[in-house]
Structures are given as C-alpha cells and as structure tokens.
Design a protein around this motif. Structure first.
Motif, PDB file in Angstrom:
ATOM      1  N   ILE A 221       0.826  -1.116   0.081  1.00 29.93           N
ATOM      2  CA  ILE A 221       0.229  -0.074  -0.426  1.00 29.93           C
ATOM      3  C   ILE A 221       0.573   0.896   0.067  1.00 29.93           C
ATOM      4  N   SER A 222       0.358   2.547  -0.376  1.00 30.77           N
ATOM      5  CA  SER A 222       0.736   3.311  -0.678  1.00 30.77           C
ATOM      6  C   SER A 222       0.056   4.798  -1.359  1.00 30.77           C
ATOM      7  N   ILE A 223       1.158   5.794  -1.268  1.00 33.20           N
ATOM      8  CA  ILE A 223      -0.055   6.896  -1.572  1.00 33.20           C
ATOM      9  C   ILE A 223       0.141   7.868  -2.858  1.00 33.20           C
ATOM     10  N   ASN A 224      -0.774   8.184  -3.883  1.00 34.38           N
ATOM     11  CA  ASN A 224      -0.365   7.832  -5.188  1.00 34.38           C
ATOM     12  C   ASN A 224       0.588   9.838  -5.455  1.00 34.38           C
ATOM     13  N   PRO A 225       0.739   9.942  -6.223  1.00 32.86           N
ATOM     14  CA  PRO A 225       1.554  11.605  -6.354  1.00 32.86           C
ATOM     15  C   PRO A 225      -0.084  12.451  -6.107  1.00 32.86           C
ATOM     16  N   GLU A 226      -1.344  12.245  -6.198  1.00 36.31           N
ATOM     17  CA  GLU A 226      -2.296  12.919  -5.906  1.00 36.31           C
ATOM     18  C   GLU A 226      -2.798  13.470  -4.722  1.00 36.31           C
ATOM     19  N   GLY A 227      -2.052  12.106  -3.675  1.00 31.25           N
ATOM     20  CA  GLY A 227      -2.747  11.902  -1.830  1.00 31.25           C
ATOM     21  C   GLY A 227      -3.361  10.818  -2.117  1.00 31.25           C
ATOM     22  N   TYR A 228      -3.995   9.972  -3.120  1.00 33.89           N
ATOM     23  CA  TYR A 228      -4.919   9.263  -2.830  1.00 33.89           C
ATOM     24  C   TYR A 228      -3.769   7.458  -1.941  1.00 33.89           C
ATOM     25  N   LEU A 229      -4.825   7.045  -1.403  1.00 36.78           N
ATOM     26  CA  LEU A 229      -4.875   5.323  -1.267  1.00 36.78           C
ATOM     27  C   LEU A 229      -4.610   4.794  -2.063  1.00 36.78           C
ATOM     28  N   GLN A 230      -3.238   4.264  -2.978  1.00 33.37           N
ATOM     29  CA  GLN A 230      -2.889   3.186  -4.064  1.00 33.37           C
ATOM     30  C   GLN A 230      -2.643   1.853  -3.527  1.00 33.37           C
ATOM     31  N   ILE A 231      -3.320   0.389  -4.310  1.00 33.62           N
ATOM     32  CA  ILE A 231      -1.917  -0.906  -4.094  1.00 33.62           C
ATOM     33  C   ILE A 231      -1.295  -0.636  -5.373  1.00 33.62           C
ATOM     34  N   VAL A 232      -0.184  -1.425  -4.648  1.00 36.43           N
ATOM     35  CA  VAL A 232       0.831  -1.450  -5.937  1.00 36.43           C
ATOM     36  C   VAL A 232       1.633  -3.143  -5.939  1.00 36.43           C
ATOM     37  N   ALA A 233       2.136  -3.086  -7.055  1.00 36.20           N
ATOM     38  CA  ALA A 233       3.028  -4.341  -7.238  1.00 36.20           C
ATOM     39  C   ALA A 233       3.879  -4.396  -8.192  1.00 36.20           C
ATOM     40  N   TYR A 234       4.636  -3.868  -6.689  1.00 37.80           N
ATOM     41  CA  TYR A 234       6.637  -3.266  -7.957  1.00 37.80           C
ATOM     42  C   TYR A 234       6.553  -4.059  -9.043  1.00 37.80           C
ATOM     43  N   MET A 235       6.405  -3.773 -10.119  1.00 37.45           N
ATOM     44  CA  MET A 235       7.051  -3.586 -11.710  1.00 37.45           C
ATOM     45  C   MET A 235       6.298  -5.177 -12.221  1.00 37.45           C
ATOM     46  N   THR A 236       5.403  -4.909 -11.447  1.00 38.80           N
ATOM     47  CA  THR A 236       4.046  -5.607 -12.171  1.00 38.80           C
ATOM     48  C   THR A 236       2.330  -4.958 -11.625  1.00 38.80           C
TER      49      THR A 236
END
Length: 254
Positions: A221-236
């Motif tokens: 989990i991280s915060i996107n450049p606009e300040g919204y919560l996001q779910i990320v999979a690194y390089m995927t």
C-alpha cells in the motif's frame, strides 16, 4: 498571460485525430501552447476522462482552457464551463464532475457561435467545433463571446459512491482508477499510513512510502502522487494480480 489549451481525449495516438486537433488550434493562433494531458482515456469512458481531468487541472496556470474530448453521446450539448481560474470546453456529459468538486463552477455557456466551426468536414466535432472554440477562448478569456449563459444546473454532473465508515477505524471505499502501471488507486485521500487494505478477499498490510527494497511482484500500500491511497505491485500490475477493476469495493483499516 500565456495562452494554453490542454487536451484530454480518448483518441489514442495511432490515427491522425490528435494531430489535426493541434493543427486547428495552431491555425487559429500559432502562439497558443498545446499541452497533451492524455489521449489514452478508455474509449467513450466519461468517468475515466473525469478522473484524468481531476488529477491534472490544478497544475496549470491561470486561464488555461481544458479541451475535454471524450464524447460518447452525439446529443450532448457543447458547453464552456468556467471556474474562478480555468475554462473547460467539452460536451455536456459529466466529464467536469470530479474537477468541479474541488474547483467550484462559476458559470456555464451553451456554445452557439457556429461561425467559428469548420465547415464541411464530416462528423468530428472535437476537431471541427470544440477545438476552434477552445483556441479562440484561450485568446479572449471570455466565454460570453461563444454562446448563451445558462443556469448552472443545466450542466450534467455525476457523483461517485460515497465512502462509508464501517467502524471507528474501518472505511469502505471504491477503486477510482487503474493506471497504466496497474496501480489500483482508491477513492480515498490520505495523509498518513493505513494498517491494511482488503479487496477481493486479499488483505494487504505492508505500507511503504517508497519502492526501495521491494521485491518484484510484491503487493503493498502507498499514496499516489495526488495524495490518494493505492495498491501497488512493484514492477507488476497490482490490478492483474488482484483481479480488480474500477468501482469495486475496498475496505481500509486505519
């Protein structure tokens, strides 16, 4: 004041459409700067166009004219939407909805000044009607030259489903966007780490402020450049790993 027209469309870059829109704007005034925000809005997807406009408008200078060319309904009236700082030239189909939640609308004009339109050029109103209006508007900065002022409630707007507080520390929200990297952006602005996110039966508990030290394919989990919560999979693609799409419900624990 700089003359800027910023474009959002679903035209893609394979065909000649974007180039000819540029050409019409430059033919009106060669000094206009054209900025392409994106031409990869999902075809006919007004909500996706509204999201892209929401993410981008606030970075532009005063007086920028946004030309929003996502146009699935040929019966949608062409309008100019004015705020305190900006103008949007678009079909009246809701594409300004998310921007308007942050940037209040001051006036709406129904475009009637068809003497600015290109004639005899087929059914392509993004280029033939809206582009010359946007170009002239960037010069004049006055929408009253281009049509009739109408009541603001004439403008079509949509609302996203509201976030629901399930308990003191749990909020139910939705997937707002899936970006080109497959990051799953939630409709939830945050300014601090969260404990977990649950979607499609998968619980993700790792929260990171950077990608440093993350393994390829690892979900977090991280915060996107606009300040919204996001779910990320690194390089995927997190969206592909989780099997999610826009509009799905998500539970967030703080």
């Amino acid at each position: 004041m700089e003359k800027i027209v910023a474009l959002v469309s679903d035209y893609g870059l394979k065909d000649h459409y974007v180039g000819t829109v540029h050409a019409v704007i430059k033919s009106t005034d060669p000094e206009i700067q054209i900025i392409d925000i994106t031409h990869n809005v999902r075809p006919f997807d007004v909500v996706d166009g509204a999201v892209k406009l929401k993410w981008s408008y606030k970075y532009f200078p005063l007086g920028t004219v946004f030309l929003a060319l996502v146009d699935p309904d040929p019966n949608a009236e062409p309008v100019i939407v004015s705020t305190e700082r900006y103008f949007v030239v678009c079909p009246n189909n809701g594409i300004v909805s998310l921007m308007a939640e942050e940037e209040p609308i001051e006036s709406v004009y129904l475009i009637t000044a068809d003497h600015y339109f290109l004639e005899g050029k087929g059914n392509f109103r993004g280029r033939n009607q809206l582009a010359p209006i946007a170009a002239e508007l960037s010069r004049l900065q006055n929408p009253s030259h281009f049509g009739e002022k109408v009541e603001k409630n004439r403008l079509k707007l949509f609302k996203l489903p509201p976030n629901v507080r399930v308990s003191d520390n749990v909020v139910e929200t939705i997937v707002l966007d899936v970006d080109s990297f497959g990051n799953v952006v939630l409709n939830l602005p945050v300014d601090k780490p969260v404990r977990s996110v649950e979607i499609n039966g998968k619980r993700i508990e790792k929260f990171l402020s950077s990608f440093s030290g993350v393994q390829k394919g690892e979900l977090f989990i991280s915060i996107n450049p606009e300040g919204y919560l996001q779910i990320v999979a690194y390089m995927t693609s997190a969206a592909a790993l989780l099997g999610v799409k826009r509009g799905q419900k998500v539970r967030v624990e703080f």
